[in-house]
Design a protein around this motif. Structure first.
Motif, PDB file in Angstrom:
ATOM      1  N   LEU A  44       0.827  -1.209   0.000  1.00 26.60           N
ATOM      2  CA  LEU A  44       0.000   0.000   0.000  1.00 26.60           C
ATOM      3  C   LEU A  44       0.858   1.254   0.000  1.00 26.60           C
ATOM      4  O   LEU A  44       0.630   2.190  -0.785  1.00 26.60           O
ATOM      5  CB  LEU A  44      -0.938  -0.005   1.208  1.00 26.60           C
ATOM      6  N   HIS A  45       1.862   1.281   0.865  1.00 28.43           N
ATOM      7  CA  HIS A  45       2.725   2.462   0.944  1.00 28.43           C
ATOM      8  C   HIS A  45       3.517   2.656  -0.354  1.00 28.43           C
ATOM      9  O   HIS A  45       3.694   3.784  -0.820  1.00 28.43           O
ATOM     10  CB  HIS A  45       3.684   2.341   2.134  1.00 28.43           C
ATOM     11  N   ALA A  75     -10.823  15.060  -3.888  1.00 27.95           N
ATOM     12  CA  ALA A  75      -9.403  15.229  -3.558  1.00 27.95           C
ATOM     13  C   ALA A  75      -8.942  14.136  -2.613  1.00 27.95           C
ATOM     14  O   ALA A  75      -7.754  14.022  -2.329  1.00 27.95           O
ATOM     15  CB  ALA A  75      -9.171  16.601  -2.912  1.00 27.95           C
ATOM     16  N   CYS A  76      -9.902  13.343  -2.129  1.00 25.04           N
ATOM     17  CA  CYS A  76      -9.581  12.260  -1.201  1.00 25.04           C
ATOM     18  C   CYS A  76     -10.477  11.064  -1.489  1.00 25.04           C
ATOM     19  O   CYS A  76     -11.701  11.194  -1.503  1.00 25.04           O
ATOM     20  CB  CYS A  76      -9.770  12.740   0.249  1.00 25.04           C
ATOM     21  N   PHE A  77      -9.863   9.933  -1.748  1.00 25.43           N
ATOM     22  CA  PHE A  77     -10.571   8.673  -1.925  1.00 25.43           C
ATOM     23  C   PHE A  77     -10.234   7.788  -0.739  1.00 25.43           C
ATOM     24  O   PHE A  77      -9.095   7.769  -0.269  1.00 25.43           O
ATOM     25  CB  PHE A  77     -10.130   7.994  -3.223  1.00 25.43           C
ATOM     26  N   ASN A  78     -11.210   7.054  -0.249  1.00 29.52           N
ATOM     27  CA  ASN A  78     -10.942   6.194   0.907  1.00 29.52           C
ATOM     28  C   ASN A  78     -11.640   4.854   0.750  1.00 29.52           C
ATOM     29  O   ASN A  78     -12.634   4.721   0.038  1.00 29.52           O
ATOM     30  CB  ASN A  78     -11.379   6.863   2.212  1.00 29.52           C
ATOM     31  N   THR A  98      -6.372   5.665   2.306  1.00 25.93           N
ATOM     32  CA  THR A  98      -6.798   6.872   1.600  1.00 25.93           C
ATOM     33  C   THR A  98      -5.777   7.193   0.522  1.00 25.93           C
ATOM     34  O   THR A  98      -4.628   6.774   0.582  1.00 25.93           O
ATOM     35  CB  THR A  98      -6.920   8.083   2.548  1.00 25.93           C
ATOM     36  N   SER A  99      -6.222   7.977  -0.449  1.00 25.06           N
ATOM     37  CA  SER A  99      -5.347   8.360  -1.543  1.00 25.06           C
ATOM     38  C   SER A  99      -5.901   9.605  -2.202  1.00 25.06           C
ATOM     39  O   SER A  99      -7.098   9.896  -2.108  1.00 25.06           O
ATOM     40  CB  SER A  99      -5.263   7.224  -2.570  1.00 25.06           C
ATOM     41  N   ALA A 100      -5.024  10.344  -2.876  1.00 27.25           N
ATOM     42  CA  ALA A 100      -5.457  11.532  -3.602  1.00 27.25           C
ATOM     43  C   ALA A 100      -5.994  11.192  -4.985  1.00 27.25           C
ATOM     44  O   ALA A 100      -6.524  12.063  -5.681  1.00 27.25           O
ATOM     45  CB  ALA A 100      -4.297  12.522  -3.728  1.00 27.25           C
ATOM     46  N   PRO A 145      -3.642   4.570  -7.355  1.00 24.53           N
ATOM     47  CA  PRO A 145      -2.917   3.762  -6.366  1.00 24.53           C
ATOM     48  C   PRO A 145      -3.774   2.641  -5.771  1.00 24.53           C
ATOM     49  O   PRO A 145      -3.265   1.555  -5.485  1.00 24.53           O
ATOM     50  CB  PRO A 145      -2.529   4.789  -5.292  1.00 24.53           C
ATOM     51  N   MET A 146      -5.057   2.901  -5.575  1.00 23.95           N
ATOM     52  CA  MET A 146      -5.946   1.869  -5.050  1.00 23.95           C
ATOM     53  C   MET A 146      -6.070   0.712  -6.037  1.00 23.95           C
ATOM     54  O   MET A 146      -6.058  -0.463  -5.653  1.00 23.95           O
ATOM     55  CB  MET A 146      -7.336   2.461  -4.770  1.00 23.95           C
TER      56      MET A 146
END
Length: 277
Positions: A94-95, A191-194, A161-163, A167-168
Protein backbone atom coordinates in the motif's frame (compact mmCIF):
# COMPACT_ATOMS: atom_id res chain seq x y z
CA UNK A 1 -43.97 -14.52 14.73
CA UNK A 2 -40.80 -16.62 14.39
CA UNK A 3 -37.76 -15.25 16.15
CA UNK A 4 -35.70 -12.96 13.93
CA UNK A 5 -32.01 -12.15 14.22
CA UNK A 6 -31.45 -8.46 13.48
CA UNK A 7 -27.99 -7.16 12.59
CA UNK A 8 -27.29 -3.43 12.81
CA UNK A 9 -24.35 -1.49 11.42
CA UNK A 10 -23.35 1.48 13.61
CA UNK A 11 -22.06 4.50 11.67
CA UNK A 12 -24.65 5.92 9.32
CA UNK A 13 -27.18 3.32 10.47
CA UNK A 14 -27.98 3.65 14.18
CA UNK A 15 -25.90 6.79 14.84
CA UNK A 16 -24.74 9.76 12.85
CA UNK A 17 -21.03 10.51 12.99
CA UNK A 18 -19.90 10.78 16.65
CA UNK A 19 -23.50 11.24 17.81
CA UNK A 20 -25.09 9.41 20.72
CA UNK A 21 -27.82 6.85 19.97
CA UNK A 22 -31.26 8.45 19.91
CA UNK A 23 -34.07 7.40 22.28
CA UNK A 24 -35.86 5.77 19.35
CA UNK A 25 -32.82 3.64 18.53
CA UNK A 26 -32.81 2.42 22.11
CA UNK A 27 -36.55 1.73 21.91
CA UNK A 28 -36.08 -0.19 18.65
CA UNK A 29 -33.41 -2.51 20.05
CA UNK A 30 -35.01 -3.03 23.43
CA UNK A 31 -38.49 -3.40 21.95
CA UNK A 32 -37.38 -6.04 19.45
CA UNK A 33 -35.61 -8.01 22.16
CA UNK A 34 -38.67 -7.77 24.43
CA UNK A 35 -40.67 -9.46 21.66
CA UNK A 36 -38.25 -12.38 21.61
CA UNK A 37 -36.06 -11.34 18.68
CA UNK A 38 -32.27 -11.12 18.95
CA UNK A 39 -30.36 -7.96 18.04
CA UNK A 40 -26.66 -7.79 17.19
CA UNK A 41 -24.23 -5.05 16.30
CA UNK A 42 -22.53 -5.74 12.97
CA UNK A 43 -19.84 -3.12 12.51
CA UNK A 44 -16.46 -2.35 11.05
CA UNK A 45 -15.49 -0.78 14.36
CA UNK A 46 -13.37 -2.82 16.73
CA UNK A 47 -14.53 -3.33 20.31
CA UNK A 48 -12.20 -0.64 21.63
CA UNK A 49 -14.03 2.10 19.73
CA UNK A 50 -17.67 0.95 19.73
CA UNK A 51 -18.49 3.21 22.66
CA UNK A 52 -20.15 2.48 25.97
CA UNK A 53 -23.20 4.58 25.10
CA UNK A 54 -23.93 2.13 22.29
CA UNK A 55 -23.09 -1.07 24.16
CA UNK A 56 -25.24 -0.13 27.16
CA UNK A 57 -28.37 -0.22 24.97
CA UNK A 58 -28.11 -3.98 25.34
CA UNK A 59 -27.40 -6.39 22.49
CA UNK A 60 -27.35 -10.16 22.18
CA UNK A 61 -23.91 -10.12 20.62
CA UNK A 62 -21.59 -8.38 18.21
CA UNK A 63 -19.90 -8.89 14.87
CA UNK A 64 -17.05 -6.37 15.06
CA UNK A 65 -13.93 -5.49 13.09
CA UNK A 66 -15.80 -6.21 9.84
CA UNK A 67 -16.21 -9.86 10.83
CA UNK A 68 -12.85 -10.40 12.52
CA UNK A 69 -14.45 -10.61 15.97
CA UNK A 70 -17.73 -12.41 16.67
CA UNK A 71 -19.40 -12.95 20.05
CA UNK A 72 -22.82 -14.12 21.23
CA UNK A 73 -23.42 -12.96 24.78
CA UNK A 74 -20.15 -13.52 26.65
CA UNK A 75 -19.03 -16.34 24.36
CA UNK A 76 -16.42 -15.37 21.76
CA UNK A 77 -16.91 -17.39 18.58
CA UNK A 78 -14.09 -15.82 16.57
CA UNK A 79 -11.19 -13.49 17.29
CA UNK A 80 -9.13 -13.40 14.11
CA UNK A 81 -6.31 -10.91 13.74
CA UNK A 82 -4.35 -10.59 10.53
CA UNK A 83 -0.90 -12.07 11.26
CA UNK A 84 1.73 -9.35 11.57
CA UNK A 85 3.73 -10.76 8.66
CA UNK A 86 0.69 -10.31 6.41
CA UNK A 87 -0.01 -6.84 7.84
CA UNK A 88 3.53 -5.76 6.97
CA UNK A 89 3.28 -7.25 3.49
CA UNK A 90 0.06 -5.32 2.91
CA UNK A 91 1.47 -2.08 4.31
CA UNK A 92 4.59 -2.37 2.15
CA UNK A 93 2.43 -2.78 -0.95
CA UNK A 94 0.00 0.00 0.00
CA UNK A 95 2.72 2.46 0.94
CA UNK A 96 4.77 1.68 -2.16
CA UNK A 97 1.72 2.51 -4.29
CA UNK A 98 1.30 5.88 -2.54
CA UNK A 99 -1.59 5.00 -0.22
CA UNK A 100 -1.88 6.28 3.35
CA UNK A 101 -3.05 3.70 5.88
CA UNK A 102 -5.11 3.36 9.02
CA UNK A 103 -4.46 0.18 10.99
CA UNK A 104 -7.20 -1.03 13.35
CA UNK A 105 -6.03 -3.24 16.23
CA UNK A 106 -7.50 -4.61 19.44
CA UNK A 107 -6.29 -1.60 21.43
CA UNK A 108 -6.94 1.23 19.00
CA UNK A 109 -6.19 2.80 15.62
CA UNK A 110 -2.84 3.86 14.16
CA UNK A 111 -2.62 6.14 11.14
CA UNK A 112 -0.08 7.53 8.72
CA UNK A 113 0.36 11.26 9.48
CA UNK A 114 -0.37 12.16 5.84
CA UNK A 115 -3.84 10.64 6.18
CA UNK A 116 -4.96 13.36 8.57
CA UNK A 117 -4.14 16.17 6.13
CA UNK A 118 -5.87 14.37 3.27
CA UNK A 119 -9.01 13.63 5.31
CA UNK A 120 -9.28 17.23 6.57
CA UNK A 121 -9.37 18.67 3.04
CA UNK A 122 -11.96 16.23 1.69
CA UNK A 123 -15.49 17.15 0.62
CA UNK A 124 -17.13 13.76 1.23
CA UNK A 125 -20.01 12.27 -0.67
CA UNK A 126 -23.10 12.25 1.61
CA UNK A 127 -23.15 8.44 1.37
CA UNK A 128 -19.57 8.11 2.61
CA UNK A 129 -20.23 7.70 6.34
CA UNK A 130 -16.71 6.36 6.96
CA UNK A 131 -14.98 9.51 5.69
CA UNK A 132 -17.51 11.73 7.45
CA UNK A 133 -16.82 9.92 10.73
CA UNK A 134 -13.06 10.36 10.34
CA UNK A 135 -13.54 14.07 9.72
CA UNK A 136 -15.76 14.39 12.79
CA UNK A 137 -13.14 12.62 14.89
CA UNK A 138 -10.52 15.13 13.78
CA UNK A 139 -12.87 18.08 14.38
CA UNK A 140 -13.56 16.79 17.88
CA UNK A 141 -9.84 16.64 18.61
CA UNK A 142 -9.72 12.86 18.99
CA UNK A 143 -6.05 11.93 18.69
CA UNK A 144 -4.83 9.65 15.94
CA UNK A 145 -2.15 7.28 17.14
CA UNK A 146 0.88 7.54 14.90
CA UNK A 147 1.86 4.71 12.59
CA UNK A 148 5.35 4.89 14.09
CA UNK A 149 3.84 3.72 17.41
CA UNK A 150 2.01 0.73 15.90
CA UNK A 151 3.00 -2.22 18.16
CA UNK A 152 3.20 -4.79 15.34
CA UNK A 153 1.12 -7.46 17.03
CA UNK A 154 -1.40 -8.09 14.28
CA UNK A 155 -4.44 -6.10 13.16
CA UNK A 156 -8.10 -6.64 12.40
CA UNK A 157 -8.38 -4.32 9.44
CA UNK A 158 -6.46 -1.91 7.22
CA UNK A 159 -8.15 1.16 5.76
CA UNK A 160 -6.56 3.42 3.17
CA UNK A 161 -6.80 6.87 1.60
CA UNK A 162 -5.35 8.36 -1.54
CA UNK A 163 -5.46 11.53 -3.60
CA UNK A 164 -6.43 9.51 -6.69
CA UNK A 165 -7.92 6.16 -7.66
CA UNK A 166 -4.89 4.79 -9.50
CA UNK A 167 -2.92 3.76 -6.37
CA UNK A 168 -5.95 1.87 -5.05
CA UNK A 169 -6.30 0.00 -8.34
CA UNK A 170 -2.59 -0.89 -8.27
CA UNK A 171 -2.84 -2.18 -4.71
CA UNK A 172 -5.95 -4.21 -5.54
CA UNK A 173 -4.12 -5.84 -8.43
CA UNK A 174 -1.37 -6.94 -6.03
CA UNK A 175 -3.60 -8.09 -3.15
CA UNK A 176 -6.94 -8.89 -4.77
CA UNK A 177 -6.41 -12.63 -4.49
CA UNK A 178 -6.59 -12.38 -0.69
CA UNK A 179 -8.64 -9.25 -0.01
CA UNK A 180 -11.74 -7.56 -1.34
CA UNK A 181 -11.20 -3.83 -1.76
CA UNK A 182 -14.11 -1.59 -0.78
CA UNK A 183 -13.81 1.95 -2.15
CA UNK A 184 -16.37 4.25 -0.57
CA UNK A 185 -18.49 6.72 -2.61
CA UNK A 186 -16.74 9.84 -3.79
CA UNK A 187 -17.66 13.07 -5.52
CA UNK A 188 -16.74 13.55 -9.17
CA UNK A 189 -13.71 15.73 -8.47
CA UNK A 190 -12.71 14.23 -5.15
CA UNK A 191 -9.40 15.23 -3.56
CA UNK A 192 -9.58 12.26 -1.20
CA UNK A 193 -10.57 8.67 -1.92
CA UNK A 194 -10.94 6.19 0.91
CA UNK A 195 -11.65 2.54 1.37
CA UNK A 196 -10.78 -0.61 3.26
CA UNK A 197 -9.48 -4.11 2.74
CA UNK A 198 -11.78 -6.96 3.73
CA UNK A 199 -10.12 -10.37 4.06
CA UNK A 200 -11.75 -13.01 1.88
CA UNK A 201 -13.64 -15.45 4.08
CA UNK A 202 -13.70 -13.07 7.07
CA UNK A 203 -16.35 -10.38 6.61
CA UNK A 204 -19.64 -9.28 8.14
CA UNK A 205 -21.58 -11.88 6.20
CA UNK A 206 -19.30 -14.69 7.42
CA UNK A 207 -19.76 -13.37 10.97
CA UNK A 208 -23.54 -13.56 10.61
CA UNK A 209 -23.31 -17.11 9.32
CA UNK A 210 -21.18 -18.04 12.34
CA UNK A 211 -23.79 -16.57 14.71
CA UNK A 212 -26.57 -18.52 12.99
CA UNK A 213 -24.60 -21.77 13.14
CA UNK A 214 -23.96 -21.22 16.85
CA UNK A 215 -27.64 -20.55 17.58
CA UNK A 216 -29.05 -23.14 15.18
CA UNK A 217 -30.86 -20.33 13.36
CA UNK A 218 -31.86 -20.17 9.71
CA UNK A 219 -30.28 -17.42 7.59
CA UNK A 220 -33.75 -16.76 6.16
CA UNK A 221 -34.71 -15.44 9.60
CA UNK A 222 -32.02 -12.75 9.57
CA UNK A 223 -32.42 -9.05 8.83
CA UNK A 224 -29.61 -6.54 8.29
CA UNK A 225 -29.48 -2.74 8.18
CA UNK A 226 -26.52 -0.83 6.72
CA UNK A 227 -25.45 2.20 4.74
CA UNK A 228 -22.09 1.52 3.10
CA UNK A 229 -20.49 -0.89 0.66
CA UNK A 230 -18.55 -2.43 3.54
CA UNK A 231 -22.00 -3.80 4.49
CA UNK A 232 -22.41 -5.61 1.17
CA UNK A 233 -21.11 -8.90 2.57
CA UNK A 234 -23.85 -9.09 5.17
CA UNK A 235 -26.50 -7.93 2.71
CA UNK A 236 -25.71 -10.83 0.39
CA UNK A 237 -26.26 -13.47 3.07
CA UNK A 238 -29.25 -12.33 5.14
CA UNK A 239 -32.91 -13.09 4.59
CA UNK A 240 -33.93 -9.42 4.33
CA UNK A 241 -31.41 -6.70 3.49
CA UNK A 242 -32.31 -3.08 4.26
CA UNK A 243 -30.35 -0.02 3.14
CA UNK A 244 -30.66 3.24 5.03
CA UNK A 245 -32.13 6.22 3.20
CA UNK A 246 -28.72 7.88 3.49
CA UNK A 247 -26.91 4.81 2.12
CA UNK A 248 -24.77 4.98 -0.97
CA UNK A 249 -26.66 4.22 -4.18
CA UNK A 250 -24.52 1.15 -4.84
CA UNK A 251 -25.74 -0.49 -1.63
CA UNK A 252 -29.37 0.47 -2.20
CA UNK A 253 -29.20 -1.28 -5.55
CA UNK A 254 -28.35 -4.65 -3.98
CA UNK A 255 -30.75 -4.51 -0.99
CA UNK A 256 -34.32 -5.73 -0.72
CA UNK A 257 -35.63 -2.57 0.91
CA UNK A 258 -34.69 1.05 1.61
CA UNK A 259 -35.86 2.58 4.89
CA UNK A 260 -35.68 6.12 6.30
CA UNK A 261 -32.36 7.79 6.93
CA UNK A 262 -30.30 7.67 10.12
CA UNK A 263 -31.13 11.27 11.02
CA UNK A 264 -34.82 10.33 11.19
CA UNK A 265 -34.43 6.99 13.01
CA UNK A 266 -34.99 4.86 9.94
CA UNK A 267 -34.15 1.64 11.81
CA UNK A 268 -36.82 2.26 14.44
CA UNK A 269 -39.57 3.13 11.97
CA UNK A 270 -38.77 0.15 9.73
CA UNK A 271 -38.82 -2.30 12.64
CA UNK A 272 -42.17 -0.87 13.72
CA UNK A 273 -43.50 -1.19 10.18
CA UNK A 274 -42.35 -4.83 10.11
CA UNK A 275 -44.06 -5.50 13.44
CA UNK A 276 -40.78 -6.39 15.17
CA UNK A 277 -40.85 -3.72 17.89
Amino acid sequence: MERKLIFLDIDGTIVEALSAPSPLVRRAVQGARARGHMVFLCTGRNLAIIGQDILEIGFDGVVASAGGYVAVGDEVLLDSLLPEQLVQECLDILHSRGLYCRIETADGIYSDPQMEALVRMAAPDPGNSELIRMQKELEAGLPMRKYADYPRQGAYKICFTSASLAPMEAAQEALGDRFDFVVHPYRGRAACFNGEMVRKGVDKGCGIQLVCQHLGADLQDTIAFGDSMNDSGMMRCVGISIAMGNACEELKAVCDLVCGDVAHDGVYHELVRMGLC
